[in-house]
Design a protein around this motif. Structure first.
Motif, mmCIF file in Angstrom:
data_model
loop_
_atom_site.group_PDB
_atom_site.id
_atom_site.type_symbol
_atom_site.label_atom_id
_atom_site.label_comp_id
_atom_site.label_asym_id
_atom_site.label_seq_id
_atom_site.Cartn_x
_atom_site.Cartn_y
_atom_site.Cartn_z
ATOM 1 N N ALA A 160 53.570 120.265 23.427
ATOM 2 C CA ALA A 160 53.332 121.399 22.536
ATOM 3 C C ALA A 160 51.925 121.932 22.740
ATOM 4 N N PRO A 161 51.774 123.187 23.299
ATOM 5 C CA PRO A 161 50.466 123.750 23.515
ATOM 6 C C PRO A 161 49.723 123.981 22.201
ATOM 7 N N THR A 162 48.417 124.074 22.322
ATOM 8 C CA THR A 162 47.567 124.236 21.145
ATOM 9 C C THR A 162 47.549 125.684 20.676
ATOM 10 N N VAL A 163 47.614 125.882 19.373
ATOM 11 C CA VAL A 163 47.520 127.211 18.777
ATOM 12 C C VAL A 163 46.105 127.423 18.270
ATOM 13 N N SER A 164 45.510 128.539 18.655
ATOM 14 C CA SER A 164 44.131 128.806 18.266
ATOM 15 C C SER A 164 44.035 129.206 16.806
ATOM 16 N N GLY A 165 43.099 128.568 16.070
ATOM 17 C CA GLY A 165 42.867 128.925 14.680
ATOM 18 C C GLY A 165 42.292 130.323 14.534
ATOM 19 N N LYS A 166 41.658 130.841 15.607
ATOM 20 C CA LYS A 166 41.101 132.194 15.554
ATOM 21 C C LYS A 166 42.204 133.224 15.355
ATOM 22 N N ASN A 167 43.364 133.007 15.985
ATOM 23 C CA ASN A 167 44.486 133.925 15.805
ATOM 24 C C ASN A 167 44.922 133.962 14.347
ATOM 25 N N GLU A 168 44.963 132.820 13.721
ATOM 26 C CA GLU A 168 45.338 132.752 12.302
ATOM 27 C C GLU A 168 44.383 133.566 11.437
ATOM 28 N N HIS A 169 43.092 133.385 11.653
ATOM 29 C CA HIS A 169 42.094 134.031 10.810
ATOM 30 C C HIS A 169 42.140 135.554 10.948
ATOM 31 N N LYS A 170 42.264 136.037 12.180
ATOM 32 C CA LYS A 170 42.239 137.494 12.343
ATOM 33 C C LYS A 170 43.543 138.130 11.849
ATOM 34 N N VAL A 171 44.656 137.409 11.943
ATOM 35 C CA VAL A 171 45.909 137.922 11.401
ATOM 36 C C VAL A 171 45.850 137.974 9.878
ATOM 37 N N VAL A 207 52.196 137.098 22.525
ATOM 38 C CA VAL A 207 53.283 137.974 22.109
ATOM 39 C C VAL A 207 53.253 138.248 20.610
ATOM 40 N N ASN A 208 52.810 137.279 19.817
ATOM 41 C CA ASN A 208 52.755 137.475 18.376
ATOM 42 C C ASN A 208 51.615 138.411 17.987
ATOM 43 N N ILE A 209 50.445 138.229 18.592
ATOM 44 C CA ILE A 209 49.313 139.130 18.353
ATOM 45 C C ILE A 209 49.636 140.531 18.876
ATOM 46 N N LYS A 210 50.285 140.578 20.039
ATOM 47 C CA LYS A 210 50.643 141.872 20.610
ATOM 48 C C LYS A 210 51.607 142.613 19.699
ATOM 49 N N GLY A 211 52.559 141.872 19.107
ATOM 50 C CA GLY A 211 53.499 142.508 18.194
ATOM 51 C C GLY A 211 52.800 143.108 16.989
ATOM 52 N N ALA A 212 51.872 142.344 16.400
ATOM 53 C CA ALA A 212 51.129 142.855 15.253
ATOM 54 C C ALA A 212 50.259 144.047 15.650
#
Length: 311
Positions: A14-25, A154-159
């Protein structure tokens, strides 16, 4: 016949998910949701379809960002015995849902625009212009936040595509307000709404295609099995043949692969496998590879790719 599994490195599937993506979303969600309420009020007061359409888009933006945030939180959960690759596929599902909501927005805008052509509405250009300008500024800020750092996810791109459509909607609303203010020609409001919806449609199709490709276990664009086979035979000394190649994306930018490699008789099998893994990582950016050494005299068809005949 002997077939030994070689996997010379250890790491989590399971690759790591960046916490930065969470914060900016999360920050983007707060900004979008707050202004959405303002835009709904502005659209109702001014009577502008462009503002109401943009507010409707902002509503789905807020939902998409909330969904993206939840997906990132789930993606951070550790892999378990039932989900050995973790929960990152939720991120792709969120992107897929975002694309579908964009299509729904387009249908609503076009339907409402047609009604406005049949029954024109009076529009207050002043309040419409003021709300649209503030909306443009909010969308610019949110788009800037989302496109910092990992903007290809893909999730950031969608948003980001949702917000880009919203940004274009604000531009359309400003243009319509200016034209109505100086000419009084109200049909420009639904006309520009349709133009914006067509721009949204193009972005929605691209996002739908990309997310669906990942959900269908599609290979990365530059790492199809034929290209991998050619490259390994040409670039890795000691590789006699490559077969049973399967490569797919578990989530955006996270490729996996399994394959069979037959080493040449005078080469050390473990060394050949190690070089194959390194080459796939460096040349195709495939970070998790499972290689089976195959000593059979002939390669049988893979059960996943051979044609199936029915009676």
């Amino acid at each position: 016949m002997a077939q030994d599994q070689e996997h010379t490195h250890e790491h989590s599937h399971a690759p790591t998910v960046s916490g930065k993506n969470e914060h900016k979303v999360l920050l983007s969600f707060i900004l979008i949701f707050t202004f959405m309420i303002v835009e709904v009020i502005g659209g109702l007061v001014s009577g502008s379809l462009a503002l109401l359409a943009d507010a409707g888009h902002m509503l789905t933006d807020a939902a998409a960002l909330a969904l993206a945030y939840v997906a990132f939180r789930l993606g951070r959960k550790a892999a378990d015995s039932r989900r050995t690759f973790g929960y990152l596929r939720f991120e792709v599902i969120a992107g897929f849902i975002n694309a579908l909501t964009l299509f729904a927005i387009v249908v609503w805008i076009i339907n409402e625009a047609w009604r406005r052509f049949q029954e024109p509405h009076d529009i207050l250009a002043g309040p419409m212009l003021g709300v649209a300008i503030v909306g443009l500024l909010v969308n610019i800020i949110v788009f800037w936040i989302l496109t910092r750092g990992d903007s290809e996810h893909v999730n950031i791109k969608g948003a980001a595509l949702h917000v880009m459509g919203d940004l274009l909607g604000s531009v359309g609303a400003i243009s319509a307000a200016v034209i109505i203010y100086y000419t009084g020609w109200s049909p420009i409001d639904p006309i520009l709404s349709v133009v914006v919806s067509l721009l949204i449609l193009r972005s929605a199709w691209r996002l739908l295609r990309e997310s669906l490709h990942i959900l269908l276990e599609g290979a990365p664009a530059d790492a199809d099995p034929a290209a991998i086979e050619r490259h390994l035979i040409q670039s890795v000394a000691g590789v006699e043949s490559v077969s049973h190649i399967h490569v797919w994306l578990i989530t955006s930018g996270k490729a996996m692969a399994t394959l069979h490699v037959r080493p040449k008789a005078d080469y050390d099998a473990s060394s050949v496998v190690s070089k194959v893994e390194q080459e796939l990582k460096s040349h195709f950016d495939i970070e998790h590879v499972t290689v089976a050494t195959d000593w059979r005299s002939s390669n049988e068809d893979c059960s996943l790719t051979q044609s199936q005949e029915t009676d």
